[in-house]
Design a protein around this motif. Structure first.
Motif, PDB file in Angstrom:
ATOM      1  N   SER A 288     -10.030   4.564 -11.280  1.00 51.64           N
ATOM      2  CA  SER A 288     -11.356   4.550 -10.647  1.00 51.64           C
ATOM      3  C   SER A 288     -11.303   3.916  -9.262  1.00 51.64           C
ATOM      4  O   SER A 288     -10.313   3.286  -8.879  1.00 51.64           O
ATOM      5  CB  SER A 288     -12.346   3.781 -11.521  1.00 51.64           C
ATOM      6  N   ARG A 289     -12.391   4.148  -8.519  1.00 52.70           N
ATOM      7  CA  ARG A 289     -12.629   3.488  -7.220  1.00 52.70           C
ATOM      8  C   ARG A 289     -14.042   2.929  -7.234  1.00 52.70           C
ATOM      9  O   ARG A 289     -15.022   3.671  -7.436  1.00 52.70           O
ATOM     10  CB  ARG A 289     -12.491   4.482  -6.065  1.00 52.70           C
TER      11      ARG A 289
ATOM     12  N   PRO B 241       0.827  -1.211   0.000  1.00 54.23           N
ATOM     13  CA  PRO B 241       0.000   0.000   0.000  1.00 54.23           C
ATOM     14  C   PRO B 241       0.862   1.263   0.000  1.00 54.23           C
ATOM     15  O   PRO B 241       1.945   1.299   0.574  1.00 54.23           O
ATOM     16  CB  PRO B 241      -0.792  -0.118   1.321  1.00 54.23           C
ATOM     17  N   ILE B 242       0.366   2.293  -0.655  1.00 51.96           N
ATOM     18  CA  ILE B 242       1.002   3.609  -0.653  1.00 51.96           C
ATOM     19  C   ILE B 242       0.491   4.373   0.570  1.00 51.96           C
ATOM     20  O   ILE B 242      -0.714   4.425   0.814  1.00 51.96           O
ATOM     21  CB  ILE B 242       0.681   4.393  -1.937  1.00 51.96           C
TER      22      ILE B 242
ATOM     23  N   SER C 233     -10.623  11.265   2.981  1.00 53.11           N
ATOM     24  CA  SER C 233     -11.551  10.469   2.183  1.00 53.11           C
ATOM     25  C   SER C 233     -10.872   9.793   0.989  1.00 53.11           C
ATOM     26  O   SER C 233     -11.493   8.969   0.315  1.00 53.11           O
ATOM     27  CB  SER C 233     -12.688  11.359   1.672  1.00 53.11           C
ATOM     28  N   ASP C 234      -9.611  10.122   0.698  1.00 55.10           N
ATOM     29  CA  ASP C 234      -8.912   9.522  -0.449  1.00 55.10           C
ATOM     30  C   ASP C 234      -8.456   8.091  -0.178  1.00 55.10           C
ATOM     31  O   ASP C 234      -8.044   7.392  -1.110  1.00 55.10           O
ATOM     32  CB  ASP C 234      -7.695  10.370  -0.832  1.00 55.10           C
ATOM     33  N   ALA C 235      -8.491   7.664   1.079  1.00 59.73           N
ATOM     34  CA  ALA C 235      -8.036   6.310   1.399  1.00 59.73           C
ATOM     35  C   ALA C 235      -8.942   5.285   0.720  1.00 59.73           C
ATOM     36  O   ALA C 235     -10.171   5.401   0.746  1.00 59.73           O
ATOM     37  CB  ALA C 235      -8.044   6.103   2.910  1.00 59.73           C
TER      38      ALA C 235
ATOM     39  N   GLY D 179      -2.908   9.003   6.350  1.00 59.72           N
ATOM     40  CA  GLY D 179      -2.672   9.209   7.779  1.00 59.72           C
ATOM     41  C   GLY D 179      -2.464  10.673   8.099  1.00 59.72           C
ATOM     42  O   GLY D 179      -2.309  11.515   7.222  1.00 59.72           O
ATOM     43  N   SER D 180      -2.474  10.956   9.394  1.00 57.91           N
ATOM     44  CA  SER D 180      -2.201  12.317   9.890  1.00 57.91           C
ATOM     45  C   SER D 180      -1.490  12.187  11.227  1.00 57.91           C
ATOM     46  O   SER D 180      -1.852  11.343  12.059  1.00 57.91           O
ATOM     47  CB  SER D 180      -3.500  13.106  10.055  1.00 57.91           C
ATOM     48  N   VAL D 181      -0.442  12.997  11.421  1.00 53.68           N
ATOM     49  CA  VAL D 181       0.339  12.927  12.662  1.00 53.68           C
ATOM     50  C   VAL D 181       0.593  14.336  13.184  1.00 53.68           C
ATOM     51  O   VAL D 181       0.441  15.324  12.467  1.00 53.68           O
ATOM     52  CB  VAL D 181       1.692  12.209  12.434  1.00 53.68           C
ATOM     53  N   SER D 182       0.982  14.406  14.446  1.00 49.94           N
ATOM     54  CA  SER D 182       1.403  15.686  15.035  1.00 49.94           C
ATOM     55  C   SER D 182       2.350  15.380  16.191  1.00 49.94           C
ATOM     56  O   SER D 182       2.311  14.290  16.775  1.00 49.94           O
ATOM     57  CB  SER D 182       0.198  16.488  15.531  1.00 49.94           C
ATOM     58  N   SER D 183       3.188  16.341  16.515  1.00 47.43           N
ATOM     59  CA  SER D 183       4.156  16.146  17.587  1.00 47.43           C
ATOM     60  C   SER D 183       3.474  16.297  18.949  1.00 47.43           C
ATOM     61  O   SER D 183       2.675  17.214  19.146  1.00 47.43           O
ATOM     62  CB  SER D 183       5.291  17.164  17.468  1.00 47.43           C
ATOM     63  N   PRO D 184       3.771  15.399  19.892  1.00 50.37           N
ATOM     64  CA  PRO D 184       3.178  15.510  21.229  1.00 50.37           C
ATOM     65  C   PRO D 184       3.814  16.627  22.048  1.00 50.37           C
ATOM     66  O   PRO D 184       4.945  17.043  21.789  1.00 50.37           O
ATOM     67  CB  PRO D 184       3.472  14.131  21.846  1.00 50.37           C
TER      68      PRO D 184
END
Length: 444
Positions: free
Chosen positions: A67-68, A38-39, A119-121, A142-147
């Motif tokens: 397509s999806r 997976p990308i 929503s692109d997943a 995904g999405s991340v942030s520093s604690p």
């Protein structure tokens, strides 16, 4: 001899048939090559969904369909006879998809997807109907942030709370000590916001005693992301708290002694004056005593506020130091990536030069094919380096914004400290003046 000749002729015919079959198989069938894994992309990134025709052909004028199946309409990107068909495209992807014409000439029909959204997943299908060739590409978003670690004093304990907002998918949070061993902590709180992203937090309590070093880790294994925050809790923090308690106790004792002195003075004055004088003096002394008590209480409040301010200021200064170290690391990484991209460009120039200056040789096609493979591999490597450079620059920008915010908070805390010290000096002066007034009144 005749049977032997017939046998040789039969073998020769069989070889010819096999060769014809191989030529037809290699020249007539095309297959689509896509990634086996997976990308993974972060929200807001620009990414490439790989898809190649093998053997490579010019696909500029071919029909290409991305397509999806889980969407309605299902089309993500459609191209027919060199023209994009925007009317068939799902509105979610308007203005965010494109193909490279230069790459299409080499059979590369990889899709560029800009500003990735949650929503692109999903699973994408890459299709070229002319050859009935297709493959699938799975995209994980995904999405991340520093604690960030916050400190709070609770009696003889220090509570460390680690917070991190804006994660997807749902992450895990844990605390480890200086040796990398997991530490006991309160259950992690995971909350999903209206934007679909998760906010996580967890607390660990440190008892009064020796110094401690902790690391708060937030990780999401599906997208291979780990973010950390480090903090060192020194025993000096407890000493500050203890010394503050001593000062408060001393101040309370001084207040009690002063009040006791006032009461004794009032009693002496009552013995020497008339009933009216005694009543007036008693009233005056009581007012002075209440004023002195208020001054002591205000002084105590200011001392507590000053202690909390100094602790917050120390935490902010440490945070700024950590951020500056992170900024330096990112700057070094950016310089390395820029150097790698320059090397990629130099190598690409050499390959293109060789491709354009090859002389007719018997093995020219073989050399051209090998150099074409090198060019394709180099294109992919360059794209990876460019994506990493974008991510690094984005992290540098975010780090710089946080440094600015923390610097502003540091300036505010320093101004607050100056005001607190100023008020505390005023209260100490007022307290001395009140005590002097009480002594003068009692002597009269």
């Amino acid at each position: 001899m005749t049977p032997l000749k017939d046998k040789h002729l039969l073998v020769l015919q069989l070889v010819v048939v096999v060769l014809l079959f191989l030529i037809q198989s290699c020249g007539g069938q095309h297959q689509m090559i896509g990634p086996t894994q997976p990308i993974v992309a972060m929200i807001g990134d620009d990414i490439i969904l790989p898809c190649h025709l093998e053997p490579a052909v010019d696909a500029v004028d071919l029909t290409v369909d991305w397509s999806r199946t889980d969407l309605k309409p299902r089309s993500v990107y459609v191209r027919r006879e060199g023209v994009e068909l925007l009317t068939e495209q799902n509105p979610l992807y308007t203005g965010r998809t494109s193909l490279s014409v230069n790459k299409l000439q080499c059979g590369d029909i990889s899709l560029k997807l800009s500003t990735v959204q949650l929503s692109d997943a999903g699973t994408y299908k890459c299709l070229v109907p002319k050859f009935n060739a297709e493959t699938v590409v799975t995209l994980s978003v995904g999405s991340v942030s520093s604690p960030v670690i916050e400190l709070t004093n609770v009696k003889n304990k220090m509570v460390l709370e680690c917070k991190s907002n804006g994660w997807y998918p749902e992450p895990q949070m844990l605390w480890v000590d200086s040796e990398g061993k997991p530490s006991s902590f309160e259950p992690t709180k995971n909350v999903r916001g209206s934007d679909g992203l998760y906010s996580v937090s967890s607390k660990v309590t440190v008892e009064k005693g020796q110094s401690y070093s902790f690391t708060c880790k937030v990780q999401q294994k599906n997208i291979s992301q780990i973010k950390e925050a480090h903090i060192h809790v020194s025993g000096d923090l407890f000493m500050v708290q203890s010394n503050t308690a001593v000062h408060i106790t001393i101040n309370l004792a001084i207040c009690l002694i002063s009040i006791g002195t006032i009461v004794i003075l009032l009693w002496k004055c009552e013995q020497k004056k008339t009933m009216i004088s005694e009543h007036e003096d008693e009233l005056h002394q009581t007012e002075m005593g209440e004023k002195l008590q208020r001054e002591c209480e205000e002084k105590k409040r200011l001392e507590d506020e000053l202690g909390n301010n100094e602790e917050d200021l120390k935490h902010v200064q440490q945070t700024i130091k950590n951020l500056m170290e992170q900024k330096t690391f990112l700057k070094n990484q950016r310089e390395k990536l820029i150097t790698l991209l320059q090397e990629d460009k130099t190598e690409m120039k050499e390959i293109m030069k060789k491709l354009g200056t090859d002389k007719p040789l018997l093995d020219k096609d073989r050399k051209m094919h090998k150099r074409g493979d090198k060019k394709t591999a180099l294109d992919k490597r360059t794209e990876v380096h460019e994506e990493l450079l974008k991510m690094t620059e984005k992290l540098m920008e975010e780090t710089e914004n946080i440094v600015i915010q923390m610097t502003e908070r540091k300036g505010k805390l320093e101004k607050d400290k100056e005001q607190i010290v100023k008020h505390l000096k005023e209260k100490q002066k007022n307290e001395r003046d009140s005590e002097e007034t009480v002594r003068e009144t009692s002597e009269k």
